[in-house]
Enzyme design. Sequence first.
Site, mmCIF file in Angstrom:
data_model
loop_
_atom_site.group_PDB
_atom_site.id
_atom_site.type_symbol
_atom_site.label_atom_id
_atom_site.label_comp_id
_atom_site.label_asym_id
_atom_site.label_seq_id
_atom_site.Cartn_x
_atom_site.Cartn_y
_atom_site.Cartn_z
ATOM 1 N N LEU A 269 0.830 -1.215 0.000
ATOM 2 C CA LEU A 269 0.000 0.000 0.000
ATOM 3 C C LEU A 269 0.857 1.255 0.000
ATOM 4 C CD1 LEU A 269 -2.681 -1.036 2.635
ATOM 5 C CD2 LEU A 269 -3.041 -0.680 0.198
ATOM 6 N N GLY A 270 2.066 1.123 0.481
ATOM 7 C CA GLY A 270 2.929 2.302 0.497
ATOM 8 C C GLY A 270 4.111 2.062 1.401
ATOM 9 N N GLY A 272 7.483 4.391 3.570
ATOM 10 C CA GLY A 272 8.025 5.696 3.920
ATOM 11 C C GLY A 272 9.468 5.566 4.306
ATOM 12 N N PHE A 274 11.239 3.855 6.708
ATOM 13 C CA PHE A 274 11.881 2.563 6.899
ATOM 14 C C PHE A 274 10.921 1.407 6.744
ATOM 15 C CE2 PHE A 274 10.210 3.629 11.016
ATOM 16 C CZ PHE A 274 9.692 2.432 11.464
ATOM 17 N N GLY A 275 9.640 1.685 6.856
ATOM 18 C CA GLY A 275 8.686 0.587 6.871
ATOM 19 C C GLY A 275 7.987 0.436 5.546
ATOM 20 N N VAL A 277 3.892 -0.820 4.150
ATOM 21 C CA VAL A 277 2.562 -1.205 4.599
ATOM 22 C C VAL A 277 1.915 -2.013 3.487
ATOM 23 C CG1 VAL A 277 0.319 -0.348 5.369
ATOM 24 C CG2 VAL A 277 2.404 0.844 6.054
ATOM 25 N N ASP A 402 5.736 13.663 13.240
ATOM 26 C CA ASP A 402 5.841 13.508 11.784
ATOM 27 C C ASP A 402 4.480 13.809 11.158
ATOM 28 O OD1 ASP A 402 6.920 12.952 9.347
ATOM 29 O OD2 ASP A 402 7.230 10.803 9.685
HETATM 30 P P1 ADP Z 1 6.390 4.856 7.064
HETATM 31 O O1 ADP Z 1 6.657 4.820 8.519
HETATM 32 O O2 ADP Z 1 7.277 3.939 6.312
HETATM 33 O O3 ADP Z 1 6.331 6.263 6.524
HETATM 34 P P2 ADP Z 1 3.478 4.811 6.998
HETATM 35 O O4 ADP Z 1 2.847 4.263 8.240
HETATM 36 O O5 ADP Z 1 3.477 6.294 6.845
HETATM 37 O O6 ADP Z 1 4.953 4.202 6.833
HETATM 38 O O7 ADP Z 1 2.755 4.153 5.759
HETATM 39 C C1 ADP Z 1 3.232 4.361 4.441
HETATM 40 C C2 ADP Z 1 2.077 4.499 3.482
HETATM 41 O O8 ADP Z 1 1.301 3.288 3.480
HETATM 42 C C3 ADP Z 1 1.075 5.599 3.850
HETATM 43 O O9 ADP Z 1 1.475 6.848 3.336
HETATM 44 C C4 ADP Z 1 -0.189 5.103 3.174
HETATM 45 O O10 ADP Z 1 -0.194 5.418 1.803
HETATM 46 C C5 ADP Z 1 -0.079 3.587 3.313
HETATM 47 N N1 ADP Z 1 -0.807 3.142 4.538
HETATM 48 C C6 ADP Z 1 -0.330 3.137 5.791
HETATM 49 N N2 ADP Z 1 -1.235 2.660 6.647
HETATM 50 C C7 ADP Z 1 -2.336 2.360 5.930
HETATM 51 C C8 ADP Z 1 -3.650 1.836 6.261
HETATM 52 N N3 ADP Z 1 -3.961 1.538 7.509
HETATM 53 N N4 ADP Z 1 -4.548 1.699 5.265
HETATM 54 C C9 ADP Z 1 -4.213 2.022 3.977
HETATM 55 N N5 ADP Z 1 -3.008 2.496 3.608
HETATM 56 C C10 ADP Z 1 -2.072 2.676 4.561
HETATM 57 MG MG MG Z 2 4.990 7.796 6.764
#
Ligand code: ADP
Ligand code: MG
Length: 565
Positions: A269-270, A272, A274-275, A277, A402
């Site tokens: 789904l995406g 950022g 380091f992680g 999703v 953040d």
């Molecule tokens: P990181 O810590 O790597 O930045 P995020 O928690 O911000 O990770 O998640 C990265 C991307 O994944 C988000 O910008 C969003 O597009 C997608 N995402 C995260 N959580 C969800 C969710 N619960 N449902 C749908 N998409 C999600």
């Molecule tokens: Mg993020």
Amino acid sequence: MKCHIWSYPHPSYTVWKLEDSLLSSSSRYKTEIMGLNPIEQDSLLTISSITTDDFGVYACRVYNTIGSAMAIHIIQDVNECSYNPPCNQGCKNSIGSYICVCNDGYAFTNESLTYCEDINECIKPETQTCAQICTNLNGSFLCSCKDGYTIESNNYDCKNNMDLGSGEERETDQLSMEITSETLYTVIGVCAGGLLAIVLLILTAIYCRRRTLQEDECDGFKSVFSTNVAYEQSVVKDAGNLNCYLSNINNSILKDEFPRQRLQLGIDLGHGRFGKVMMARALNISGHGNWEMVAVKTCRGSASDCEKEDLIQELDVMRKIPKHENIVLYLGCCTKQDPVYILMEYVKGGNLQSYLRKCRPSQQTATSEEISPPSAKDLKMISLGVARGMSNLHTCGIIHRDLSARNILITPNFTCKICDFGLSRDVEGCDVYERTSKGPLPIRWMAPESLNDQMFTKKTDVWSYGVLLWEIVTLGATPYPGMTVREVIQDVTMGKWLQKPFHCKQELYLLMTRCWGSEPASRPTFKEIVCDVESLLSQEAEYIELNTYQEDKYNMLENTSDERV
Ligand code: ADP
Ligand code: MG
């Protein structure tokens, strides 16, 4: 198993695979295609007489002239015992099914072998029979004797009291009773003395521990989040409420553990800093026995131990946040093996930054996916949702660190949900977090005191909210367009603000600038911001005039989350 295919150009062919081997039609496997219309089909795979050898991951891959796409199904044994089978005592999971089991002293009384009832042991032939009276108990039985008889030490036989002994024996009994009572007094005395000593010891330990805690609480905190001298006073003042941070982490995580085998991972789904999703399906996660859509956050494949620690830290923050409409709902975790997973609700609309960018006039081409552009009122609703979520987060003593449009999720009906607690910290009792580790930071969203001294507070979140408002108004532009991070740091620390977008009314820009007060104390709290946005919403005036939006002035950069100080 069914794969629903929707493909333009129309699908050319479909294959099914089990793990890595191709499945072709045979006596056991039957594959068929049901054409619904030229671009929509259902591909079906039927397996007859399924056995445990058929367990595994099935992939259905469909090709057209452009490329291919894949969907997966998994056949596996699930733990039926966890979906409330009708066993009233015990349940044992077996392959493809479950078996009810009864405790000792109980047996099945119905044909379906599910309900265990108490057995009457007094009439069971194999039970040791009581000499006189037998009373059936739940799961057991008890022997007793008629008047004038005493139960023997074997708990079954009864002895006539008349046979208990002569006068000489009674004298001996008297003596032994005296000895027994003397011994009894000694034992009571020793116990009471011992008890008193233990109570005194406990009281002394509590007193000493309190003193040590009072002296050390902020020191203990410093080992996790060290504090800056300039903020020491506020730290010491609030230290009384401090949670014992580290000891909580491991104990509490275990309670939310979700069985990994009931999780099917899907597309990304995406990602950022380091992680990453992923979309996933979780079986019975909310206790209804169904597969439910969830989002799973994990480290990227190459995550170092340190990044895993960050994920555990994020998990610890998420599980402390109570359910709130404007915060992504935490559902559980898989921590017993690598990779660690955080399970949360799946939010269909994705992140706010992408959503806003898709709404730009230039993106509204005939081929782009259909997306209903937000009205100025929707944008204000979005701002309100984020402020409400943040207000709740701060009430729980958590700072986000953040806050930006890429870390806000949006549902199709414009409900915003704050996500990504990767940098968040529980600052309850100290209110200030000083960052000590190196790593990318969201510079364009940071307050001057964060840029200068690495200090993060609730008021620095308010600053970021001002920048987020600017992102909303400009439909996802990168803050400080055309400037490098060095120039941004220079400008922000010199007290310069983001400029007012032409199409944004003064009243809304005023709220942004209040969030950017140079003195942290002069910035509003999120409770005040909620009231302000509510009042802007209640007025008829349009504070964002999208018809005069000049898109070319608001560039979009990718990967601003990787910028470093
Ligand atoms: P990181 O810590 O790597 O930045 P995020 O928690 O911000 O990770 O998640 C990265 C991307 O994944 C988000 O910008 C969003 O597009 C997608 N995402 C995260 N959580 C969800 C969710 N619960 N449902 C749908 N998409 C999600
Ligand atoms: Mg993020």
